[in-house]
Motif scaffolding. Structure first.
Motif, PDB file in Angstrom:
ATOM      1  N   ASN A  17     -36.651  -2.844  45.129  1.00  0.00           N
ATOM      2  CA  ASN A  17     -36.242  -1.451  44.918  1.00  0.00           C
ATOM      3  C   ASN A  17     -35.233  -0.990  45.960  1.00  0.00           C
ATOM      4  OD1 ASN A  17     -37.553  -0.683  42.565  1.00  0.00           O
ATOM      5  ND2 ASN A  17     -39.425  -0.097  43.622  1.00  0.00           N
ATOM      6  N   LYS A  18     -35.271  -1.628  47.128  1.00  0.00           N
ATOM      7  CA  LYS A  18     -34.341  -1.222  48.190  1.00  0.00           C
ATOM      8  C   LYS A  18     -32.956  -1.830  47.998  1.00  0.00           C
ATOM      9  CE  LYS A  18     -38.005  -1.228  51.597  1.00  0.00           C
ATOM     10  NZ  LYS A  18     -38.487  -1.953  52.774  1.00  0.00           N
ATOM     11  N   VAL A  19     -32.844  -2.830  47.105  1.00  0.00           N
ATOM     12  CA  VAL A  19     -31.553  -3.489  46.894  1.00  0.00           C
ATOM     13  C   VAL A  19     -30.826  -2.788  45.758  1.00  0.00           C
ATOM     14  CG1 VAL A  19     -30.402  -5.686  46.420  1.00  0.00           C
ATOM     15  CG2 VAL A  19     -32.606  -5.668  47.581  1.00  0.00           C
ATOM     16  N   GLU A  20     -29.563  -2.465  46.007  1.00  0.00           N
ATOM     17  CA  GLU A  20     -28.805  -1.793  44.963  1.00  0.00           C
ATOM     18  C   GLU A  20     -28.256  -2.786  43.953  1.00  0.00           C
ATOM     19  OE1 GLU A  20     -25.780   1.261  45.939  1.00  0.00           O
ATOM     20  OE2 GLU A  20     -27.206   1.688  47.569  1.00  0.00           O
ATOM     21  N   GLY A  21     -28.172  -2.329  42.719  1.00  0.00           N
ATOM     22  CA  GLY A  21     -27.532  -3.148  41.690  1.00  0.00           C
ATOM     23  C   GLY A  21     -28.364  -4.311  41.196  1.00  0.00           C
ATOM     24  N   LYS A  68     -31.733  -5.360  38.591  1.00  0.00           N
ATOM     25  CA  LYS A  68     -32.803  -5.001  37.658  1.00  0.00           C
ATOM     26  C   LYS A  68     -33.776  -6.159  37.711  1.00  0.00           C
ATOM     27  CE  LYS A  68     -30.627  -3.826  33.723  1.00  0.00           C
ATOM     28  NZ  LYS A  68     -30.713  -3.522  32.282  1.00  0.00           N
ATOM     29  N   SER A  94     -28.651  -9.560  38.232  1.00  0.00           N
ATOM     30  CA  SER A  94     -27.770  -9.109  39.297  1.00  0.00           C
ATOM     31  C   SER A  94     -26.534  -9.984  39.372  1.00  0.00           C
ATOM     32  CB  SER A  94     -28.522  -9.164  40.625  1.00  0.00           C
ATOM     33  OG  SER A  94     -27.627  -9.007  41.702  1.00  0.00           O
ATOM     34  N   LYS A 105     -25.247 -10.467  42.325  1.00  0.00           N
ATOM     35  CA  LYS A 105     -25.264 -10.921  43.713  1.00  0.00           C
ATOM     36  C   LYS A 105     -25.514 -12.429  43.805  1.00  0.00           C
ATOM     37  CE  LYS A 105     -26.963  -6.551  45.604  1.00  0.00           C
ATOM     38  NZ  LYS A 105     -25.671  -5.932  45.895  1.00  0.00           N
ATOM     39  N   THR A 118     -33.744 -12.415  50.122  1.00  0.00           N
ATOM     40  CA  THR A 118     -34.360 -11.095  49.969  1.00  0.00           C
ATOM     41  C   THR A 118     -35.818 -11.249  49.544  1.00  0.00           C
ATOM     42  OG1 THR A 118     -32.225 -10.161  49.355  1.00  0.00           O
ATOM     43  CG2 THR A 118     -34.162  -8.879  48.757  1.00  0.00           C
TER      44      THR A 118
END
Ligand SMILES: [Cu+2]
Ligand SMILES: [Cu+2]
Lengths: 71, 68
Positions: B24-28, B30, B44, B46, B54
């Protein structure tokens, strides 16, 4: 050396306790850590030149648990 | 976005809760978690290594199963 007790939320069993003790216990400057599932807290003895109550609380948060600095 | 499958050695709701809060703290991203199967799917763009590192923050072993 300093000692701090931090509130820890989100643990459900002994394996949660173990992963926190292992990971936080291996950080530089952490001398000893005891996590209690019942009391929902972690008691940590640390070297204040390398860690602080805030940095330790952040490290627990980083693992996905909620941590609070209790008085 | 690419969907990646990871195997995370989660054993209880504490683990899956921790993984949820970490992601939840990582943007972008699902994501979906299957605790009994110990699987986490992340959508993602990323880097896979970033995603793996992570997930490893939760203190459990993580294995990459490839894209789905
Ligand atoms: Cu647990
Ligand atoms: Cu667990």
């Amino acid at each position: 050396l300093c000692s701090v007790s931090l509130g820890v939320q989100g643990m459900t069993c002994g394996s949660c306790v173990q992963s926190i003790e292992q990971r936080i216990g291996s950080l530089p400057g952490v001398i000893h850590i005891k996590v209690s599932l019942e009391q929902k807290n972690a008691t940590i003895i640390f070297d204040h030149s390398q860690q602080s109550p805030e940095s330790l609380s952040d490290a627990i948060e980083d693992m996905g648990f909620e941590s609070s600095l209790s008085e | 976005m690419t969907k990646h499958e990871f195997e995370v050695a989660m054993t209880c709701e504490g683990c899956s809760g921790a993984v949820t809060r970490i992601l939840n703290k990582v943007e972008g991203v699902k994501f979906e978690i299957d605790l009994p199967k110990k699987l986490v799917w992340i959508e993602s763009d990323k880097d896979v290594n970033f995603l793996k590192e992570t997930l490893e923050k939760c203190g459990k072993e993580v294995k990459y199963n490839g894209t789905k």
